[in-house]
Design a protein around this motif. Sequence first.
Motif, PDB file in Angstrom:
ATOM      1  N   GLY A   2     -20.638   3.627   1.639  1.00  0.00           N
ATOM      2  CA  GLY A   2     -20.393   4.325   0.717  1.00  0.00           C
ATOM      3  C   GLY A   2     -18.818   4.176  -0.460  1.00  0.00           C
ATOM      4  O   GLY A   2     -18.225   4.518  -1.045  1.00  0.00           O
ATOM      5  N   ILE A   3     -18.751   2.181  -0.311  1.00  0.00           N
ATOM      6  CA  ILE A   3     -17.799   1.434  -1.293  1.00  0.00           C
ATOM      7  C   ILE A   3     -18.879   1.282  -2.085  1.00  0.00           C
ATOM      8  O   ILE A   3     -19.127  -0.046  -2.122  1.00  0.00           O
ATOM      9  N   GLN A   4     -17.898   1.876  -3.227  1.00  0.00           N
ATOM     10  CA  GLN A   4     -18.910   1.112  -4.994  1.00  0.00           C
ATOM     11  C   GLN A   4     -18.421  -0.471  -5.314  1.00  0.00           C
ATOM     12  O   GLN A   4     -17.270  -0.539  -4.438  1.00  0.00           O
ATOM     13  N   LEU A   5     -19.560  -1.002  -5.323  1.00  0.00           N
ATOM     14  CA  LEU A   5     -19.253  -2.690  -5.860  1.00  0.00           C
ATOM     15  C   LEU A   5     -18.936  -2.077  -7.754  1.00  0.00           C
ATOM     16  O   LEU A   5     -19.495  -1.602  -8.085  1.00  0.00           O
ATOM     17  N   VAL A  51       0.681  -1.427   0.652  1.00  0.00           N
ATOM     18  CA  VAL A  51       0.011  -0.018   0.113  1.00  0.00           C
ATOM     19  C   VAL A  51       0.676   1.282   0.431  1.00  0.00           C
ATOM     20  O   VAL A  51       1.870   1.226   0.522  1.00  0.00           O
ATOM     21  N   THR A  52       0.327   1.804   0.115  1.00  0.00           N
ATOM     22  CA  THR A  52       1.142   3.413  -0.242  1.00  0.00           C
ATOM     23  C   THR A  52       0.680   4.399   0.895  1.00  0.00           C
ATOM     24  O   THR A  52       1.980   4.864   1.070  1.00  0.00           O
ATOM     25  N   ASP A  53      -0.042   4.091   1.825  1.00  0.00           N
ATOM     26  CA  ASP A  53      -0.585   5.045   3.225  1.00  0.00           C
ATOM     27  C   ASP A  53      -1.250   4.661   4.455  1.00  0.00           C
ATOM     28  O   ASP A  53      -2.389   3.596   3.649  1.00  0.00           O
ATOM     29  N   LEU A  54      -0.593   4.331   4.806  1.00  0.00           N
ATOM     30  CA  LEU A  54      -1.048   3.563   5.968  1.00  0.00           C
ATOM     31  C   LEU A  54      -2.761   3.903   6.655  1.00  0.00           C
ATOM     32  O   LEU A  54      -3.291   3.146   7.240  1.00  0.00           O
ATOM     33  N   ALA A  55      -2.312   5.113   7.436  1.00  0.00           N
ATOM     34  CA  ALA A  55      -3.597   6.147   7.388  1.00  0.00           C
ATOM     35  C   ALA A  55      -4.593   5.296   6.514  1.00  0.00           C
ATOM     36  O   ALA A  55      -5.650   5.659   7.300  1.00  0.00           O
ATOM     37  N   ARG A  94     -13.280  -1.923  -4.634  1.00  0.00           N
ATOM     38  CA  ARG A  94     -11.374  -1.874  -4.633  1.00  0.00           C
ATOM     39  C   ARG A  94     -11.413  -1.544  -3.212  1.00  0.00           C
ATOM     40  O   ARG A  94     -11.908  -0.436  -2.563  1.00  0.00           O
ATOM     41  N   ASP A  95      -9.951  -1.387  -2.823  1.00  0.00           N
ATOM     42  CA  ASP A  95      -9.233  -0.624  -1.961  1.00  0.00           C
ATOM     43  C   ASP A  95      -8.862   0.928  -2.355  1.00  0.00           C
ATOM     44  O   ASP A  95      -8.910   1.059  -3.619  1.00  0.00           O
ATOM     45  N   PRO A  96      -8.423   1.488  -0.961  1.00  0.00           N
ATOM     46  CA  PRO A  96      -7.513   3.165  -1.869  1.00  0.00           C
ATOM     47  C   PRO A  96      -6.712   2.594  -2.322  1.00  0.00           C
ATOM     48  O   PRO A  96      -6.130   3.735  -3.370  1.00  0.00           O
TER      49      PRO A  96
END
Length: 133
Positions: free
Chosen positions: A94-97, A13-17, A113-115
């Motif tokens: 609010g996560i788009q399928l 990942v690129t951003d842990l927060a 998808r995740d961030p």
Amino acid sequence: MDSIKIKETCLYVTDLAQTKAFYNGLLKFKVIGEVPGRHIFFRVGSSVLLCFIAAVSRKPGSLPPHFGSGQLHLAFEVSKEQYHKTKAEVEQNGIQLEQEYDWGGGFLSFYFRDPDLHLLEVVMEGMWERGKE
């Protein structure tokens, strides 16, 4: 080797927060380990999801270097009874399928998808056991 199971899965990942906000905040996976600037680990059922910053984990250290890039894929499993509830909870957060797929035999899965744009899937329990001898 039939008794071997996958215990942990790793994403880079690129951003842990933002990773924590997604997997812990939205999907409610429990944080079980965290080193700022390096990694965050989540409990997912009896397995563990490891999320590393690739640039850090690829450097030699006390463990062998490892890293990856691109839009990786992993699937989570829920019971058939919990499938529609899980799908609704993901959407309510609010996560788009991206897609729902009918695998036949009464088995469904859905994708989102995740961030970091990794493709996540939720499959109905028993889907991979079909045809098993």
